[in-house]
Design a protein around this motif. Sequence first.
Motif, PDB file in Angstrom:
ATOM      1  N   ASN A 475       0.795  -1.235   0.000  1.00 45.06           N
ATOM      2  CA  ASN A 475       0.000   0.000   0.000  1.00 45.06           C
ATOM      3  C   ASN A 475       0.822   1.277   0.000  1.00 45.06           C
ATOM      4  O   ASN A 475       0.509   2.234  -0.693  1.00 45.06           O
ATOM      5  CB  ASN A 475      -0.934   0.017   1.217  1.00 45.06           C
ATOM      6  CG  ASN A 475      -2.389  -0.140   0.806  1.00 45.06           C
ATOM      7  OD1 ASN A 475      -2.679  -0.476  -0.331  1.00 45.06           O
ATOM      8  ND2 ASN A 475      -3.297   0.075   1.735  1.00 45.06           N
ATOM      9  N   HIS A 476       1.879   1.346   0.790  1.00 45.21           N
ATOM     10  CA  HIS A 476       2.613   2.604   0.973  1.00 45.21           C
ATOM     11  C   HIS A 476       3.980   2.612   0.267  1.00 45.21           C
ATOM     12  O   HIS A 476       4.783   3.509   0.506  1.00 45.21           O
ATOM     13  CB  HIS A 476       2.816   2.867   2.468  1.00 45.21           C
ATOM     14  CG  HIS A 476       1.539   2.950   3.245  1.00 45.21           C
ATOM     15  ND1 HIS A 476       0.666   4.011   3.134  1.00 45.21           N
ATOM     16  CD2 HIS A 476       0.963   2.090   4.119  1.00 45.21           C
ATOM     17  CE1 HIS A 476      -0.377   3.809   3.917  1.00 45.21           C
ATOM     18  NE2 HIS A 476      -0.222   2.646   4.520  1.00 45.21           N
ATOM     19  N   LEU A 477       4.221   1.631  -0.585  1.00 44.84           N
ATOM     20  CA  LEU A 477       5.545   1.508  -1.199  1.00 44.84           C
ATOM     21  C   LEU A 477       5.595   2.208  -2.556  1.00 44.84           C
ATOM     22  O   LEU A 477       4.600   2.248  -3.279  1.00 44.84           O
ATOM     23  CB  LEU A 477       5.912   0.036  -1.383  1.00 44.84           C
ATOM     24  CG  LEU A 477       5.888  -0.849  -0.126  1.00 44.84           C
ATOM     25  CD1 LEU A 477       6.258  -2.272  -0.498  1.00 44.84           C
ATOM     26  CD2 LEU A 477       6.855  -0.310   0.928  1.00 44.84           C
ATOM     27  N   ASP A 478       6.783   2.734  -2.897  1.00 44.16           N
ATOM     28  CA  ASP A 478       6.959   3.245  -4.250  1.00 44.16           C
ATOM     29  C   ASP A 478       7.130   2.069  -5.202  1.00 44.16           C
ATOM     30  O   ASP A 478       7.292   0.919  -4.787  1.00 44.16           O
ATOM     31  CB  ASP A 478       8.134   4.225  -4.323  1.00 44.16           C
ATOM     32  CG  ASP A 478       9.445   3.611  -3.862  1.00 44.16           C
ATOM     33  OD1 ASP A 478       9.762   2.487  -4.296  1.00 44.16           O
ATOM     34  OD2 ASP A 478      10.163   4.241  -3.073  1.00 44.16           O
ATOM     35  N   ILE A 479       7.076   2.354  -6.496  1.00 46.23           N
ATOM     36  CA  ILE A 479       7.054   1.282  -7.490  1.00 46.23           C
ATOM     37  C   ILE A 479       8.291   0.406  -7.411  1.00 46.23           C
ATOM     38  O   ILE A 479       8.201  -0.824  -7.474  1.00 46.23           O
ATOM     39  CB  ILE A 479       6.891   1.868  -8.910  1.00 46.23           C
ATOM     40  CG1 ILE A 479       5.486   2.458  -9.067  1.00 46.23           C
ATOM     41  CG2 ILE A 479       7.120   0.794  -9.964  1.00 46.23           C
ATOM     42  CD1 ILE A 479       5.233   3.141 -10.391  1.00 46.23           C
ATOM     43  N   SER A 480       9.477   1.013  -7.248  1.00 48.43           N
ATOM     44  CA  SER A 480      10.705   0.209  -7.243  1.00 48.43           C
ATOM     45  C   SER A 480      10.722  -0.762  -6.067  1.00 48.43           C
ATOM     46  O   SER A 480      11.142  -1.910  -6.204  1.00 48.43           O
ATOM     47  CB  SER A 480      11.938   1.120  -7.207  1.00 48.43           C
ATOM     48  OG  SER A 480      11.914   1.950  -6.068  1.00 48.43           O
ATOM     49  N   MET A 481      10.243  -0.321  -4.877  1.00 52.38           N
ATOM     50  CA  MET A 481      10.213  -1.209  -3.721  1.00 52.38           C
ATOM     51  C   MET A 481       9.124  -2.270  -3.883  1.00 52.38           C
ATOM     52  O   MET A 481       9.286  -3.411  -3.436  1.00 52.38           O
ATOM     53  CB  MET A 481       9.991  -0.402  -2.440  1.00 52.38           C
ATOM     54  CG  MET A 481      10.224  -1.200  -1.162  1.00 52.38           C
ATOM     55  SD  MET A 481      11.932  -1.789  -1.009  1.00 52.38           S
ATOM     56  CE  MET A 481      11.790  -2.919   0.380  1.00 52.38           C
ATOM     57  N   LYS A 482       7.999  -1.908  -4.528  1.00 47.96           N
ATOM     58  CA  LYS A 482       6.970  -2.904  -4.810  1.00 47.96           C
ATOM     59  C   LYS A 482       7.555  -4.057  -5.622  1.00 47.96           C
ATOM     60  O   LYS A 482       7.274  -5.225  -5.362  1.00 47.96           O
ATOM     61  CB  LYS A 482       5.816  -2.271  -5.607  1.00 47.96           C
ATOM     62  CG  LYS A 482       4.854  -1.444  -4.785  1.00 47.96           C
ATOM     63  CD  LYS A 482       3.700  -0.973  -5.656  1.00 47.96           C
ATOM     64  CE  LYS A 482       2.700  -0.165  -4.841  1.00 47.96           C
ATOM     65  NZ  LYS A 482       1.516   0.210  -5.638  1.00 47.96           N
ATOM     66  N   GLU A 483       8.367  -3.713  -6.607  1.00 52.23           N
ATOM     67  CA  GLU A 483       8.938  -4.747  -7.469  1.00 52.23           C
ATOM     68  C   GLU A 483       9.895  -5.646  -6.694  1.00 52.23           C
ATOM     69  O   GLU A 483       9.964  -6.858  -6.946  1.00 52.23           O
ATOM     70  CB  GLU A 483       9.621  -4.087  -8.662  1.00 52.23           C
ATOM     71  CG  GLU A 483       8.619  -3.436  -9.618  1.00 52.23           C
ATOM     72  CD  GLU A 483       9.268  -2.580 -10.685  1.00 52.23           C
ATOM     73  OE1 GLU A 483      10.486  -2.314 -10.576  1.00 52.23           O
ATOM     74  OE2 GLU A 483       8.565  -2.175 -11.628  1.00 52.23           O
ATOM     75  N   VAL A 484      10.620  -5.066  -5.735  1.00 53.79           N
ATOM     76  CA  VAL A 484      11.515  -5.863  -4.886  1.00 53.79           C
ATOM     77  C   VAL A 484      10.702  -6.874  -4.073  1.00 53.79           C
ATOM     78  O   VAL A 484      11.054  -8.061  -3.987  1.00 53.79           O
ATOM     79  CB  VAL A 484      12.330  -4.944  -3.942  1.00 53.79           C
ATOM     80  CG1 VAL A 484      13.056  -5.758  -2.878  1.00 53.79           C
ATOM     81  CG2 VAL A 484      13.336  -4.122  -4.745  1.00 53.79           C
ATOM     82  N   ILE A 485       9.608  -6.400  -3.463  1.00 54.36           N
ATOM     83  CA  ILE A 485       8.770  -7.283  -2.636  1.00 54.36           C
ATOM     84  C   ILE A 485       8.106  -8.347  -3.501  1.00 54.36           C
ATOM     85  O   ILE A 485       8.018  -9.521  -3.109  1.00 54.36           O
ATOM     86  CB  ILE A 485       7.719  -6.461  -1.866  1.00 54.36           C
ATOM     87  CG1 ILE A 485       8.411  -5.481  -0.896  1.00 54.36           C
ATOM     88  CG2 ILE A 485       6.758  -7.371  -1.115  1.00 54.36           C
ATOM     89  CD1 ILE A 485       9.346  -6.148   0.089  1.00 54.36           C
ATOM     90  N   GLU A 486       7.641  -7.966  -4.669  1.00 57.43           N
ATOM     91  CA  GLU A 486       7.032  -8.941  -5.576  1.00 57.43           C
ATOM     92  C   GLU A 486       8.012 -10.071  -5.894  1.00 57.43           C
ATOM     93  O   GLU A 486       7.653 -11.260  -5.838  1.00 57.43           O
ATOM     94  CB  GLU A 486       6.598  -8.257  -6.876  1.00 57.43           C
ATOM     95  CG  GLU A 486       5.338  -7.437  -6.746  1.00 57.43           C
ATOM     96  CD  GLU A 486       5.080  -6.577  -7.960  1.00 57.43           C
ATOM     97  OE1 GLU A 486       4.069  -5.872  -7.963  1.00 57.43           O
ATOM     98  OE2 GLU A 486       5.905  -6.592  -8.894  1.00 57.43           O
ATOM     99  N   ASP A 487       9.236  -9.699  -6.246  1.00 56.50           N
ATOM    100  CA  ASP A 487      10.240 -10.714  -6.576  1.00 56.50           C
ATOM    101  C   ASP A 487      10.498 -11.632  -5.373  1.00 56.50           C
ATOM    102  O   ASP A 487      10.649 -12.849  -5.529  1.00 56.50           O
ATOM    103  CB  ASP A 487      11.545 -10.047  -7.013  1.00 56.50           C
ATOM    104  CG  ASP A 487      11.424  -9.369  -8.378  1.00 56.50           C
ATOM    105  OD1 ASP A 487      10.488  -9.715  -9.120  1.00 56.50           O
ATOM    106  OD2 ASP A 487      12.251  -8.494  -8.684  1.00 56.50           O
ATOM    107  N   ALA A 488      10.555 -11.037  -4.163  1.00 59.09           N
ATOM    108  CA  ALA A 488      10.799 -11.833  -2.959  1.00 59.09           C
ATOM    109  C   ALA A 488       9.652 -12.809  -2.703  1.00 59.09           C
ATOM    110  O   ALA A 488       9.872 -13.957  -2.307  1.00 59.09           O
ATOM    111  CB  ALA A 488      10.992 -10.918  -1.746  1.00 59.09           C
TER     112      ALA A 488
END
Length: 639
Positions: A475-488
Amino acid sequence: MLIRLSDVNKIYNGNPILQNIDLTIEDRDRIGLIGVNGCGKSTLLKLITGQILPDHIKEGDGEIAYSGKTSVGYLEQMSGLDRESTVWDEMRGVFSELLSAQERMRELEAEMQSGTDTHADEYHRLQSWFESNEGYQIDVKIKTILGGMGFDENTYDRIISGFSGGEKTRLAIAKLLLEEPNLLILDEPTNHLDFKTVMWLEDYLKDYKGALLIVSHDRYFLDRLCTSICEIERTRLTRYKGNYTAYTSLKEAAVARQMKEYELQQKEIAKLEDYVARNQTRASTAKSAQSRMKQLEKMERIEKPLTYHKQARVQFLYDIDPPQQLLQVTDIDISVGEGTERKTLVESLSFEVRRGEKWGIIGDNGIGKSTLLKELQGILPHKGRVRWTSNVKRSYFEQESANLHPEKTIMQEIHDRVPTWTDLQVRSLLGQVRITGEDVYKPVGVISGGERAKVCFAVMMIERGNVLILDEPTNHLDISMKEVIEDALVDFGGTLLFVSHDRYLLDKVADRILEITADGIRIYQGGFQSWLEAEQKRIKESRTVQTEIKQTDKSEKPAYRSKQQRALEAKQRSRRRELEKLSDKLQQELDMLGEEIASEEVYSNFELMQEKCRRMDEIRVQMDETLEELIILEEELGE
């Protein structure tokens, strides 16, 4: 051209936030504005809307030009609504100029009825302007837009402060749609909206007649709407053609090209510096060494491109695998509140989860998604049975970060969970989620929602759960951090149960979708796209069935009808023809009156003008009544 920014700069406390910004917004542009949290997106919007002024570095810079036709509507993150106003008053406030004109017309009517005709010209000007701007349609417009955004007449008198975040966003959008600006600026418009509202908004904005400037972390939203992406990075703005997916390809190529240029320049710099170091003290070569020093001083240095995805290293690991049959849920309810206030949202639901499956949980706002996650963990009471198998270790990401202590520093939060770790080990973990430097000493209670989410991910890495339960993790993440979490999450070998409105996340991570409805649950194989296709198919089939039922009803009408039935149908058809003729006649009369009030003979005669305007109002009411009766007749005749 609607707006043009030329060489715009903004500085706070001596630090540049935006530098040399050039941006032109044309009619019908669809621009997505992206960048990491704190990069200056909101600052740029405030500059465009005139809330703040640019800083001037040199003569002639910082120009923001608007065309004469430009009107700007700005949906801010905090909605921009008057919290103490009612819904109806807030919407009518859009038409304050028209309503003031109407009030003045009433005052002039009263004066002229008393025998004073000195204001006839003013009345005529107001009347013509009011008519041409559809002043008589104000209430109709408001009801139409509010209805489209999901607000019925029961909500009109409610105070805005009593609405939820999603409802306030929808009200703010409704207000902007009534304003009809030719540049619509939306700052995170999809935050807290459910799927149905977001998809409605996308469909509406696709056909919007003006230009759009959208700040959003919702990549699906950007993909569907945008024709160009503007990224703010290191205080500079770069514009890319295409939607978000096209931007990622273009950006990757641009980064690769910049990295190559950077590396070539670094080799050249190293070569020049080496030559200067070896030759500047020798008399025979001092002159050539000075020449190379000047060359170095004049060289425009290429910045090393940022590669955020390489800096964050989030990885969720666990120590033991549980049995295959992981979770069995049998006839549980979803209920909220306590005692007499307790309300059941879903009567009964059952499902089973096997090891390694990744379940995305969706549903309308307020349907009980977060409640379900808490019931599965035994945090909230429920009926029925929740049975976890052995060797399950759960790790929970709570949407409001309630498991963190607001008064502790980030460093203390981690230290208290693993007292044996050194400061270096704690810093190393926090570095993996991009919390570095002095930020580790900030109290949890003062950091942003995005920073708190990162701390929660660090905690989850420590916990090493083989089942991750997440409530709106991006919810509160920028796009680049979202992509990091998605990959994890994609790489995680354990089991996932997560609630999310992030369609990109649902599509990339989930292999099953569990949709909660008031009637129970629906389970789909695959991610968001699979759910969307199945949902569209279900809606289509439902409509087909309804159509078949109607056709069956018609075909099953008895061949024999009584004399009374035939007479009634004949009477209804006759009445329908009368109404259709009446509707055409009324429209012709309305058109004719519209032409007459524009003639000098009528507008110079106040009483005649007032009589014709009154007749126009009567016709509009009669046309509405006629249309309503026609609709009822069509339904009764089944045609």
